[in-house]
Design a protein around this motif. Structure first.
Motif, PDB file in Angstrom:
ATOM      1  N   GLY A 156       0.810  -1.204   0.000  1.00  0.00           N
ATOM      2  CA  GLY A 156       0.000   0.000   0.000  1.00  0.00           C
ATOM      3  C   GLY A 156       0.847   1.260   0.000  1.00  0.00           C
ATOM      4  N   ILE A 157       1.956   1.225   0.729  1.00  0.00           N
ATOM      5  CA  ILE A 157       2.836   2.389   0.815  1.00  0.00           C
ATOM      6  C   ILE A 157       3.470   2.696  -0.540  1.00  0.00           C
ATOM      7  CG2 ILE A 157       5.025   3.189   1.824  1.00  0.00           C
ATOM      8  CD1 ILE A 157       4.148   1.868   4.428  1.00  0.00           C
ATOM      9  N   GLN A 158       3.676   1.661  -1.354  1.00  0.00           N
ATOM     10  CA  GLN A 158       4.226   1.876  -2.695  1.00  0.00           C
ATOM     11  C   GLN A 158       3.317   2.748  -3.556  1.00  0.00           C
ATOM     12  OE1 GLN A 158       7.369   0.683  -3.824  1.00  0.00           O
ATOM     13  NE2 GLN A 158       7.499   0.389  -1.610  1.00  0.00           N
ATOM     14  N   LEU A 159       2.052   2.869  -3.174  1.00  0.00           N
ATOM     15  CA  LEU A 159       1.091   3.650  -3.947  1.00  0.00           C
ATOM     16  C   LEU A 159       1.030   5.113  -3.510  1.00  0.00           C
ATOM     17  CD1 LEU A 159      -1.821   1.017  -3.902  1.00  0.00           C
ATOM     18  CD2 LEU A 159      -0.182   1.424  -5.754  1.00  0.00           C
ATOM     19  N   LEU A 160       1.753   5.455  -2.452  1.00  0.00           N
ATOM     20  CA  LEU A 160       1.712   6.820  -1.932  1.00  0.00           C
ATOM     21  C   LEU A 160       2.653   7.738  -2.714  1.00  0.00           C
ATOM     22  CD1 LEU A 160       1.655   6.080   1.911  1.00  0.00           C
ATOM     23  CD2 LEU A 160      -0.272   6.374   0.342  1.00  0.00           C
ATOM     24  N   HIS A 161       2.368   9.042  -2.656  1.00  0.00           N
ATOM     25  CA  HIS A 161       3.148  10.024  -3.404  1.00  0.00           C
ATOM     26  C   HIS A 161       4.368  10.533  -2.641  1.00  0.00           C
ATOM     27  CE1 HIS A 161      -0.906  11.168  -5.500  1.00  0.00           C
ATOM     28  NE2 HIS A 161      -0.439   9.994  -5.891  1.00  0.00           N
ATOM     29  N   PHE A 162       4.231  10.677  -1.332  1.00  0.00           N
ATOM     30  CA  PHE A 162       5.261  11.302  -0.493  1.00  0.00           C
ATOM     31  C   PHE A 162       5.642  12.664  -1.071  1.00  0.00           C
ATOM     32  CE2 PHE A 162       5.998   6.799   0.714  1.00  0.00           C
ATOM     33  CZ  PHE A 162       5.776   6.948   2.070  1.00  0.00           C
ATOM     34  N   LYS A 163       4.618  13.437  -1.351  1.00  0.00           N
ATOM     35  CA  LYS A 163       4.813  14.794  -1.857  1.00  0.00           C
ATOM     36  C   LYS A 163       3.850  15.741  -1.145  1.00  0.00           C
ATOM     37  CE  LYS A 163       6.416  13.755  -6.562  1.00  0.00           C
ATOM     38  NZ  LYS A 163       6.154  13.978  -8.008  1.00  0.00           N
ATOM     39  N   PRO A 164       4.280  16.963  -0.875  1.00  0.00           N
ATOM     40  CA  PRO A 164       3.372  17.937  -0.265  1.00  0.00           C
ATOM     41  C   PRO A 164       2.123  18.116  -1.128  1.00  0.00           C
ATOM     42  CG  PRO A 164       5.617  18.741  -0.178  1.00  0.00           C
ATOM     43  CD  PRO A 164       5.643  17.510  -1.034  1.00  0.00           C
ATOM     44  N   GLY A 165       0.972  18.048  -0.499  1.00  0.00           N
ATOM     45  CA  GLY A 165      -0.281  18.185  -1.232  1.00  0.00           C
ATOM     46  C   GLY A 165      -0.728  16.920  -1.930  1.00  0.00           C
ATOM     47  N   GLY A 166       0.070  15.858  -1.862  1.00  0.00           N
ATOM     48  CA  GLY A 166      -0.274  14.602  -2.528  1.00  0.00           C
ATOM     49  C   GLY A 166      -0.959  13.625  -1.594  1.00  0.00           C
ATOM     50  N   VAL A 167      -1.093  12.395  -2.054  1.00  0.00           N
ATOM     51  CA  VAL A 167      -1.675  11.320  -1.246  1.00  0.00           C
ATOM     52  C   VAL A 167      -0.542  10.668  -0.468  1.00  0.00           C
ATOM     53  CG1 VAL A 167      -2.892   9.116  -1.288  1.00  0.00           C
ATOM     54  CG2 VAL A 167      -3.562  10.942  -2.873  1.00  0.00           C
ATOM     55  N   ASN A 168      -0.544  10.851   0.832  1.00  0.00           N
ATOM     56  CA  ASN A 168       0.569  10.409   1.663  1.00  0.00           C
ATOM     57  C   ASN A 168       0.164   9.439   2.768  1.00  0.00           C
ATOM     58  OD1 ASN A 168       2.553  12.147   0.338  1.00  0.00           O
ATOM     59  ND2 ASN A 168       1.434  13.836   1.285  1.00  0.00           N
ATOM     60  N   SER A 169      -1.033   8.896   2.684  1.00  0.00           N
ATOM     61  CA  SER A 169      -1.496   7.948   3.698  1.00  0.00           C
ATOM     62  C   SER A 169      -2.593   7.078   3.105  1.00  0.00           C
ATOM     63  CB  SER A 169      -2.008   8.690   4.944  1.00  0.00           C
ATOM     64  OG  SER A 169      -3.029   9.607   4.583  1.00  0.00           O
ATOM     65  N   ILE A 170      -2.924   6.020   3.813  1.00  0.00           N
ATOM     66  CA  ILE A 170      -3.917   5.067   3.328  1.00  0.00           C
ATOM     67  C   ILE A 170      -5.181   5.120   4.191  1.00  0.00           C
ATOM     68  CG2 ILE A 170      -2.085   3.533   2.497  1.00  0.00           C
ATOM     69  CD1 ILE A 170      -2.720   1.678   4.833  1.00  0.00           C
ATOM     70  N   ILE A 171      -6.201   4.438   3.729  1.00  0.00           N
ATOM     71  CA  ILE A 171      -7.436   4.257   4.496  1.00  0.00           C
ATOM     72  C   ILE A 171      -7.477   2.804   4.973  1.00  0.00           C
ATOM     73  CG2 ILE A 171      -9.963   4.229   4.399  1.00  0.00           C
ATOM     74  CD1 ILE A 171      -8.894   7.004   4.174  1.00  0.00           C
ATOM     75  N   GLN A 172      -7.822   2.594   6.215  1.00  0.00           N
ATOM     76  CA  GLN A 172      -7.972   1.239   6.740  1.00  0.00           C
ATOM     77  C   GLN A 172      -9.440   0.950   7.029  1.00  0.00           C
ATOM     78  OE1 GLN A 172      -5.556   0.257  10.130  1.00  0.00           O
ATOM     79  NE2 GLN A 172      -3.798  -0.273   8.879  1.00  0.00           N
ATOM     80  N   VAL A 173      -9.934  -0.144   6.463  1.00  0.00           N
ATOM     81  CA  VAL A 173     -11.281  -0.614   6.754  1.00  0.00           C
ATOM     82  C   VAL A 173     -11.145  -1.947   7.480  1.00  0.00           C
ATOM     83  CG1 VAL A 173     -13.494  -1.340   5.806  1.00  0.00           C
ATOM     84  CG2 VAL A 173     -12.218   0.514   4.698  1.00  0.00           C
ATOM     85  N   THR A 174     -11.638  -2.010   8.706  1.00  0.00           N
ATOM     86  CA  THR A 174     -11.519  -3.223   9.517  1.00  0.00           C
ATOM     87  C   THR A 174     -12.900  -3.810   9.789  1.00  0.00           C
ATOM     88  OG1 THR A 174      -9.508  -2.410  10.585  1.00  0.00           O
ATOM     89  CG2 THR A 174     -10.679  -4.197  11.678  1.00  0.00           C
ATOM     90  N   ASP A 175     -13.091  -5.035   9.330  1.00  0.00           N
ATOM     91  CA  ASP A 175     -14.353  -5.750   9.513  1.00  0.00           C
ATOM     92  C   ASP A 175     -14.279  -6.551  10.814  1.00  0.00           C
ATOM     93  OD1 ASP A 175     -16.655  -7.220   9.345  1.00  0.00           O
ATOM     94  OD2 ASP A 175     -16.195  -8.168   7.421  1.00  0.00           O
ATOM     95  N   LEU A 176     -15.121  -6.195  11.772  1.00  0.00           N
ATOM     96  CA  LEU A 176     -15.082  -6.851  13.083  1.00  0.00           C
ATOM     97  C   LEU A 176     -16.049  -8.028  13.196  1.00  0.00           C
ATOM     98  CD1 LEU A 176     -14.857  -3.737  15.444  1.00  0.00           C
ATOM     99  CD2 LEU A 176     -13.000  -5.135  14.524  1.00  0.00           C
ATOM    100  N   LYS A 177     -16.717  -8.377  12.109  1.00  0.00           N
ATOM    101  CA  LYS A 177     -17.684  -9.470  12.163  1.00  0.00           C
ATOM    102  C   LYS A 177     -16.989 -10.803  12.447  1.00  0.00           C
ATOM    103  CE  LYS A 177     -21.589 -11.457   9.654  1.00  0.00           C
ATOM    104  NZ  LYS A 177     -22.399 -11.398   8.411  1.00  0.00           N
ATOM    105  N   ASP A 178     -17.497 -11.505  13.449  1.00  0.00           N
ATOM    106  CA  ASP A 178     -17.010 -12.837  13.832  1.00  0.00           C
ATOM    107  C   ASP A 178     -15.545 -12.852  14.250  1.00  0.00           C
ATOM    108  OD1 ASP A 178     -19.491 -13.996  13.272  1.00  0.00           O
ATOM    109  OD2 ASP A 178     -18.982 -14.313  11.174  1.00  0.00           O
ATOM    110  N   MET A 179     -14.978 -11.714  14.539  1.00  0.00           N
ATOM    111  CA  MET A 179     -13.563 -11.673  14.915  1.00  0.00           C
ATOM    112  C   MET A 179     -13.370 -12.294  16.300  1.00  0.00           C
ATOM    113  SD  MET A 179     -11.047  -8.375  15.256  1.00  0.00           S
ATOM    114  CE  MET A 179      -9.373  -8.527  15.877  1.00  0.00           C
ATOM    115  N   PRO A 180     -12.557 -13.353  16.396  1.00  0.00           N
ATOM    116  CA  PRO A 180     -12.312 -13.981  17.702  1.00  0.00           C
ATOM    117  C   PRO A 180     -11.298 -13.154  18.488  1.00  0.00           C
ATOM    118  CG  PRO A 180     -11.091 -15.135  16.000  1.00  0.00           C
ATOM    119  CD  PRO A 180     -11.870 -14.063  15.307  1.00  0.00           C
ATOM    120  N   LYS A 181     -11.793 -12.170  19.214  1.00  0.00           N
ATOM    121  CA  LYS A 181     -10.924 -11.169  19.829  1.00  0.00           C
ATOM    122  C   LYS A 181      -9.940 -11.755  20.835  1.00  0.00           C
ATOM    123  CE  LYS A 181     -14.549  -9.829  23.133  1.00  0.00           C
ATOM    124  NZ  LYS A 181     -15.470 -10.911  22.751  1.00  0.00           N
TER     125      LYS A 181
END
Length: 423
Positions: free
Chosen positions: A197-222
């Motif tokens: 995922g980090i390979q897809l980032l720009h690392f430039k001012p004003g660019g895309v420098n972080s990712i979005i995390q979606v975590t599915d908690l359904k049936d997760m054996p905590k």
């Protein structure tokens, strides 16, 4: 030849009337879960992502950046350390972005940011993180299921999905986490996913420098995953500062509010402002706020199926809303004889009736039931179908929500492939 339009004609039938709620009814006592849900899904997101533009920095923050560079230069006089292929001591805006991530993670306290950075450099060398993308670690059965990068959000951030419900199966759990060596290998694989995922980032001012995390908690054996999740969290917090723009939790169970209340005092306001919470009945509606339907996986109420994004960006979808007590007809008109219509349609949480019919232009022709009316449940995925028209006409897709009072988000797209030979 293909023709398509994202703006087909939608017709809505008059919704069923329902009694208006009593405006004088006293409010009921709300649970912490209800309050949390309202604060994280109904209000506009409070988190404002850093642009990394030097012009936006306060004088004290610019001073901290300069001091960190000097401190780093003094300790690495014979070499130029790098992270993600970016030399940290070069006079380059990309190195500034990385250094600012470590500074922000430590509230611009130079000494603490420097210590964190040095420890991260040591960890990357010991962990051999720079070469991890080339490794074949196995876990084929987990790809696209447990942790995987899939598409982008509406602002261009890469999206990483996490779902650990598969580990409720003891055999699968033992296979992946049965001993320390297996756990270490899994952690290495999980870092590999993040590095992709980090390979897809720009690392430039004003660019895309972080990712979005979606975590599915359904049936997760905590309980079973406590050790693994703690180690993953520790690795990411220590070595990937400010890499997540937003954390979206979906299929949230009832006990999440209790866990959140325990840990909330230890979280910074900045971290909490990144959280978005969605219970099971609200997954698609929540994800659509941040991710276009064509990029949302079908299991979460979107149109994207495994492999769809391998050949480039997804075909855009049109979004619409189905109100409670309403039936919506989507009309695809101007279909010529011999043309093939291919469509995708989804309603978040379905629980309504769907049908499709072809209406010929000729008055003496019969209406064809392409898909007979059928009830689709909350867990049903997007409809994908096609139809070959033998004569000119229009295709009508119907979603009937008249039996429900709940408003639902929906999306569709279609392509009309015209015939190149006479019918």
């Amino acid at each position: 030849m293909e023709t398509s339009s994202p703006l087909s004609h939608l017709q809505s039938q008059i919704p069923i009337s329902s009694p208006s709620p009593n405006p004088h009814k006293l409010p009921t006592k709300r649970s912490l879960f209800t309050s949390l849900m309202e604060s994280t899904t109904l209000r506009s997101p409070s988190f404002k992502e850093d642009t990394y533009l030097l012009s936006n920095l306060k004088p004290s923050e610019k001073s901290s950046l300069s001091e960190l560079k000097s401190k780093l230069s003094s300790s690495h006089s014979t070499q130029n350390p790098s992270i993600w292929g970016i030399p940290l001591l070069s006079d380059d805006e990309k190195s500034d972005v990385i250094l600012l991530k470590f500074l922000r993670a430590r509230d611009f306290k130079v000494s603490e940011a420097y210590t964190m950075l040095e420890k991260s450099l040591s960890w990357r060398k010991e962990f051999e993180a720079d070469g991890i993308l080339e490794e074949e670690l196995g876990f084929k059965e987990l790809e696209g299921l447990v942790a995987y990068m899939h598409g982008f959000d509406r602002e261009g951030h890469p999206v990483c999905y996490n779902a650990y419900g598969v580990f409720k199966d003891k055999e699968m759990y033992d296979k992946i986490f049965g001993d320390d060596e297996k756990l270490k290998k899994f952690l290495r694989w999980r870092v590999q996913v993040l590095e992709r995922g980090i390979q897809l980032l720009h690392f430039k001012p004003g660019g895309v420098n972080s990712i979005i995390q979606v975590t599915d908690l359904k049936d997760m054996p905590k309980r079973e995953l406590r050790v693994a999740s703690n180690q993953i969290l520790s690795l990411f917090q220590d070595n990937y500062p400010e890499m997540v723009a937003r954390k979206i939790f979906i299929n949230v169970p009832w006990y999440f509010s209790l866990v959140y209340s325990i840990f909330s005092p230890f979280l910074t306001q900045r971290t909490k402002s990144k959280f978005v919470i969605a219970k099971e009945s609200n997954v698609a509606e929540t994800l659509y706020k941040f991710i276009s339907p064509e990029d949302v996986p079908v299991q979460y109420g979107g149109l994207s199926r495994p492999g769809d994004l391998q050949n480039g960006p997804a075909k855009p979808a049109s979004e619409f809303t189905v109100k409670g007590g309403e039936k919506v007809n989507i009309q695809i008109e101007g279909i010529e004889a011999g043309a093939t219509i291919v469509w995708d349609l989804v309603v978040g949480g379905w629980d309504l009736e769907y049908s499709a019919e072809f209406i010929p232009n000729a008055k003496d022709s019969y209406v064809l039931a392409v898909e007979k009316p059928k009830k689709l449940g909350p867990s049903d995925e997007a409809v994908h179908n096609s139809f070959l028209a033998r004569e000119p006409g229009k295709l009508v897709l119907s979603v009937d929500n008249t039996a429900s009072r709940k408003r639902k988000v929906a999306a569709y797209r279609y392509v009309v492939r015209k015939s190149t030979t006479p019918v």
